[in-house]
Design a protein around this motif. Structure first.
Motif, PDB file in Angstrom:
ATOM      1  N   LEU A  74       0.924  -0.621  -0.002  1.00 14.97           N
ATOM      2  CA  LEU A  74      -0.273   0.033  -0.277  1.00 14.97           C
ATOM      3  C   LEU A  74       0.812   1.032   0.132  1.00 14.97           C
ATOM      4  O   LEU A  74       0.365   2.415  -0.209  1.00 14.97           O
ATOM      5  N   LEU A  75       1.911   1.197   0.626  1.00  9.67           N
ATOM      6  CA  LEU A  75       3.093   1.885   0.440  1.00  9.67           C
ATOM      7  C   LEU A  75       3.988   2.981  -1.255  1.00  9.67           C
ATOM      8  O   LEU A  75       4.930   3.454  -0.599  1.00  9.67           O
ATOM      9  N   GLY A  76       3.131   1.536  -1.928  1.00  9.55           N
ATOM     10  CA  GLY A  76       4.030   1.930  -2.834  1.00  9.55           C
ATOM     11  C   GLY A  76       4.497   0.635  -3.126  1.00  9.55           C
ATOM     12  O   GLY A  76       5.482   0.902  -4.806  1.00  9.55           O
ATOM     13  N   PHE A  77       5.793  -0.246  -2.586  1.00  9.50           N
ATOM     14  CA  PHE A  77       7.077  -1.831  -2.844  1.00  9.50           C
ATOM     15  C   PHE A  77       6.028  -2.116  -3.319  1.00  9.50           C
ATOM     16  O   PHE A  77       4.960  -2.617  -3.202  1.00  9.50           O
ATOM     17  N   ARG A  78       6.756  -2.598  -4.240  1.00 10.82           N
ATOM     18  CA  ARG A  78       5.954  -3.698  -4.993  1.00 10.82           C
ATOM     19  C   ARG A  78       6.537  -4.899  -4.654  1.00 10.82           C
ATOM     20  O   ARG A  78       7.551  -4.871  -3.573  1.00 10.82           O
ATOM     21  N   THR A  79       5.673  -5.919  -5.231  1.00  7.77           N
ATOM     22  CA  THR A  79       5.861  -7.840  -4.349  1.00  7.77           C
ATOM     23  C   THR A  79       7.148  -7.961  -4.140  1.00  7.77           C
ATOM     24  O   THR A  79       8.050  -8.808  -3.582  1.00  7.77           O
ATOM     25  N   GLU A  80       7.783  -8.174  -5.611  1.00  5.89           N
ATOM     26  CA  GLU A  80       9.314  -7.957  -5.850  1.00  5.89           C
ATOM     27  C   GLU A  80      10.049  -7.621  -4.914  1.00  5.89           C
ATOM     28  O   GLU A  80      11.464  -8.705  -4.529  1.00  5.89           O
ATOM     29  N   ALA A  81      10.269  -6.731  -4.337  1.00  6.78           N
ATOM     30  CA  ALA A  81      11.454  -5.383  -3.546  1.00  6.78           C
ATOM     31  C   ALA A  81      11.057  -5.917  -1.676  1.00  6.78           C
ATOM     32  O   ALA A  81      11.912  -5.921  -1.183  1.00  6.78           O
ATOM     33  N   TYR A 240      21.587   4.998 -10.139  1.00 13.14           N
ATOM     34  CA  TYR A 240      20.563   3.640 -10.278  1.00 13.14           C
ATOM     35  C   TYR A 240      19.631   3.431  -9.172  1.00 13.14           C
ATOM     36  O   TYR A 240      20.153   2.183  -8.244  1.00 13.14           O
ATOM     37  N   PRO A 241      18.398   4.191  -9.462  1.00  9.06           N
ATOM     38  CA  PRO A 241      17.359   3.184  -8.489  1.00  9.06           C
ATOM     39  C   PRO A 241      16.558   1.526  -8.512  1.00  9.06           C
ATOM     40  O   PRO A 241      16.778   1.091  -9.463  1.00  9.06           O
ATOM     41  N   LEU A 242      16.659   1.344  -6.970  1.00 11.22           N
ATOM     42  CA  LEU A 242      16.459   0.063  -6.924  1.00 11.22           C
ATOM     43  C   LEU A 242      15.121  -0.492  -7.424  1.00 11.22           C
ATOM     44  O   LEU A 242      14.715  -1.636  -8.262  1.00 11.22           O
ATOM     45  N   GLU A 243      13.754   0.198  -8.441  1.00  8.58           N
ATOM     46  CA  GLU A 243      13.090   0.420  -8.711  1.00  8.58           C
ATOM     47  C   GLU A 243      12.941   0.189 -10.308  1.00  8.58           C
ATOM     48  O   GLU A 243      12.424  -1.080 -10.266  1.00  8.58           O
ATOM     49  N   HIS A 244      14.181   0.703 -10.681  1.00  9.75           N
ATOM     50  CA  HIS A 244      14.592   0.114 -12.415  1.00  9.75           C
ATOM     51  C   HIS A 244      15.436  -1.378 -12.136  1.00  9.75           C
ATOM     52  O   HIS A 244      14.866  -2.209 -12.973  1.00  9.75           O
ATOM     53  N   LEU A 245      16.103  -1.060 -10.659  1.00  7.41           N
ATOM     54  CA  LEU A 245      16.502  -2.536 -10.614  1.00  7.41           C
ATOM     55  C   LEU A 245      15.956  -3.438 -11.174  1.00  7.41           C
ATOM     56  O   LEU A 245      16.120  -5.203 -11.280  1.00  7.41           O
ATOM     57  N   LEU A 246      14.523  -4.315 -10.352  1.00  9.84           N
ATOM     58  CA  LEU A 246      13.312  -4.929 -10.171  1.00  9.84           C
ATOM     59  C   LEU A 246      13.452  -5.249 -11.614  1.00  9.84           C
ATOM     60  O   LEU A 246      12.824  -6.422 -12.059  1.00  9.84           O
ATOM     61  N   ASP A 247      12.773  -4.674 -12.952  1.00  9.07           N
ATOM     62  CA  ASP A 247      13.133  -4.925 -13.800  1.00  9.07           C
ATOM     63  C   ASP A 247      13.714  -5.234 -14.700  1.00  9.07           C
ATOM     64  O   ASP A 247      13.697  -5.036 -16.066  1.00  9.07           O
ATOM     65  N   ASP A 248      15.377  -5.068 -14.568  1.00  9.30           N
ATOM     66  CA  ASP A 248      16.112  -5.488 -15.611  1.00  9.30           C
ATOM     67  C   ASP A 248      16.105  -6.949 -15.827  1.00  9.30           C
ATOM     68  O   ASP A 248      16.189  -7.446 -14.935  1.00  9.30           O
ATOM     69  N   ARG A 249      16.223  -7.383 -17.370  1.00  2.00           N
ATOM     70  CA  ARG A 249      15.907  -8.502 -17.814  1.00  2.00           C
ATOM     71  C   ARG A 249      17.781  -8.512 -18.687  1.00  2.00           C
ATOM     72  O   ARG A 249      17.868  -7.010 -18.977  1.00  2.00           O
ATOM     73  N   ALA A 250      18.040  -9.660 -18.802  1.00  2.00           N
ATOM     74  CA  ALA A 250      18.365  -9.749 -19.569  1.00  2.00           C
ATOM     75  C   ALA A 250      18.396 -10.458 -20.912  1.00  2.00           C
ATOM     76  O   ALA A 250      17.309 -10.049 -21.191  1.00  2.00           O
ATOM     77  N   PRO A 251      19.154 -10.004 -21.978  1.00  2.00           N
ATOM     78  CA  PRO A 251      18.044 -10.428 -23.415  1.00  2.00           C
ATOM     79  C   PRO A 251      17.597 -11.248 -23.473  1.00  2.00           C
ATOM     80  O   PRO A 251      16.778 -12.064 -24.992  1.00  2.00           O
ATOM     81  N   ASP A 252      17.995 -12.720 -22.937  1.00  2.00           N
ATOM     82  CA  ASP A 252      17.134 -14.075 -22.475  1.00  2.00           C
ATOM     83  C   ASP A 252      16.071 -13.716 -21.921  1.00  2.00           C
ATOM     84  O   ASP A 252      15.405 -15.446 -21.785  1.00  2.00           O
ATOM     85  N   GLY A 253      15.804 -12.966 -21.336  1.00  2.00           N
ATOM     86  CA  GLY A 253      14.484 -12.889 -20.298  1.00  2.00           C
ATOM     87  C   GLY A 253      14.978 -13.207 -19.065  1.00  2.00           C
ATOM     88  O   GLY A 253      14.225 -12.542 -18.328  1.00  2.00           O
ATOM     89  N   GLU A 254      15.798 -13.500 -17.941  1.00  2.00           N
ATOM     90  CA  GLU A 254      15.869 -13.213 -17.157  1.00  2.00           C
ATOM     91  C   GLU A 254      16.487 -11.972 -16.576  1.00  2.00           C
ATOM     92  O   GLU A 254      16.763 -10.906 -17.206  1.00  2.00           O
TER      93      GLU A 254
END
Length: 426
Positions: A74-81, A240-254
């Motif tokens: 509810l405070l805006g933090f994503r489930t993955e974080a 480099y924001p941590l919320e951007h880090l959560l979305d980082d993927r390799a070319p193979d989708g990892e």
């Protein structure tokens, strides 16, 4: 007084000597060749207020770690974080944080705290001192760079110790290579730390998810590596924001960003700022603090309640309060930077001013009382200009130091000026 032509020439010659600095951004003037003078009392008040704000946030962090996952979301933090938010590896929640302050009616009040990835560092700790020497004035930040250097070195050493490291660490500073402000801010911190460290752009970092047995029988351990195959112990990710880090993927989708956080959790690599800084980054934390204050919750002492009343602004997760009170207010994203996606609304909830960039429209919105920033006249390469002033002050390992000023329009954004700040003579 000297002419506008002379002003342009003096500014150009002065900033030409600042190697790796960015006096112009997006092809327009950024760093002013001018300064604003604070009284000694004002400078002392900024440091005092920022220390109090830091204390309130550090105490609130203890509460945040006890909240259920649903409340953090509810405070805006994503489930993955969420799995990484409750871990703390350093004595302080954040190594470098920056408070943005409004000067209203003789008091400094918090607009927001950037606890995770604040910039404006080199301007405050380095360039401001050089401007002071050029104009033969006194900077409020004298000696602050040396204290910042000690804090950086300490944080790196403590982070490596948390990995149970008993050798010389391999430290890497990183950023996007194609963004001059990010890159040169990180390179400045790298130099200032005084430690043997490398700069490696983000795109050259490589993650190994599992141990790999090589042809010669040796094992390539899971972890973070540079472009030459050297395993990294400490990664300094200042911009480099941590919320951007959560979305980082390799070319193979990892999901390489989440893999990096998992490696940090398992103490295979240290991150600075640590993810604990991200716990305080959400502007919704201000709403939580204000809510606890409004209900006179015993979590805060009587003195702490007085600090919140004096130095915080009414902040909520909905806009009903301001609509009922018929007050102008600001809508901003829980995670956002440089004024991006900020909207000012009138007492009826109708937008009256909005930032041209709307990158964070899907973030949890936070609503805060609108306050008009103080004004000043500054000299630019185009002549004199009336601007609004946003005061800033850093928290370095939890201690207030490094006062700065941004000068711009009704919303402070990435086109706002850097205005050096000095102490009034006499």
């Amino acid at each position: 007084m000297y002419s506008l032509k002379e002003h342009k020439e003096r500014r150009e010659q002065f900033y030409k000597r600042m190697e790796g600095f960015w006096p112009d951004l997006y092809n327009v003037e950024y760093a002013l060749f001018d300064y604003y003078a604070l009284t000694k009392d004002e400078a002392a008040a900024i440091l005092n207020v920022t220390n109090r704000i830091g204390h309130i946030y550090r105490k609130t962090a203890r509460l945040l770690r006890k909240l259920p996952d649903e409340t953090l979301q509810l405070l805006g933090f994503r489930t993955e974080a969420v799995p990484y938010l409750r871990l703390s590896v350093l004595p302080q929640e954040t190594v470098i944080a920056r408070a943005d302050l409004a000067y209203i009616g003789g008091e400094f009040r918090l607009i927001e705290l950037n606890a995770d990835t604040p910039t404006f560092i080199r301007e405050t700790f380095d360039i401001n001192e050089r401007v002071a020497r050029e104009f033969r004035t006194q900077s409020p930040n004298t000696g602050a760079a040396a204290r910042l250097a000690l804090a950086l070195k300490s944080a790196i050493e403590q982070s490596f110790c948390a990995l149970r490291g008993n050798r010389k660490p391999y430290v890497v500073f990183t950023s996007h290579e194609d963004h001059i402000e990010d890159k040169e801010t990180v390179r400045y911190l790298q130099r200032l730390s005084g430690m043997e460290a490398a700069y490696v752009p983000l795109h050259q970092l490589r993650l190994i998810a599992e141990d790999i047995r090589l042809n010669d029988g040796s094992i390539l351990k899971r972890g973070l590596y540079d472009h030459e195959g050297k395993r990294i112990d400490v990664l300094y990710r200042q911009t480099y924001p941590l919320e951007h880090l959560l979305d980082d993927r390799a070319p193979d989708g990892e999901k390489v960003g989440q893999l990096l956080l998992q490696l940090w959790k398992e103490r295979e690599v240290a991150l600075i700022n640590p993810p604990s800084a991200f716990l305080l980054q959400s502007k919704a934390v201000q709403a939580l603090i204000w809510n606890l204050h409004e209900e006179e919750n015993s979590f805060f002492t009587e003195e702490e309640h007085s600090w919140i009343s004096q130095h915080f602004l009414p902040t909520y997760l909905d806009e009903e309060y301001f609509l009922a009170k018929k007050q102008t207010y600001v809508q901003k994203p829980a995670f956002g930077r440089e004024g991006d996606t900020v909207v000012i609304k009138n007492e009826e909830g109708t937008p009256i001013v909005a930032d041209s960039q709307q990158t964070y429209v899907n973030e949890t919105p936070v609503y805060q009382q609108y306050v008009s920033l103080p004004e000043a006249v500054v000299k630019t390469v185009k002549g004199y200009e009336n601007v609004k002033l946003l005061h800033t002050c850093f928290l370095i390992n939890g201690k207030a130091m490094g006062i700065g000023l941004r000068a711009g329009g009704i919303i402070t954004n990435n086109l706002s000026y850097y205005l050096p700040v000095m102490i009034e003579k006499g």
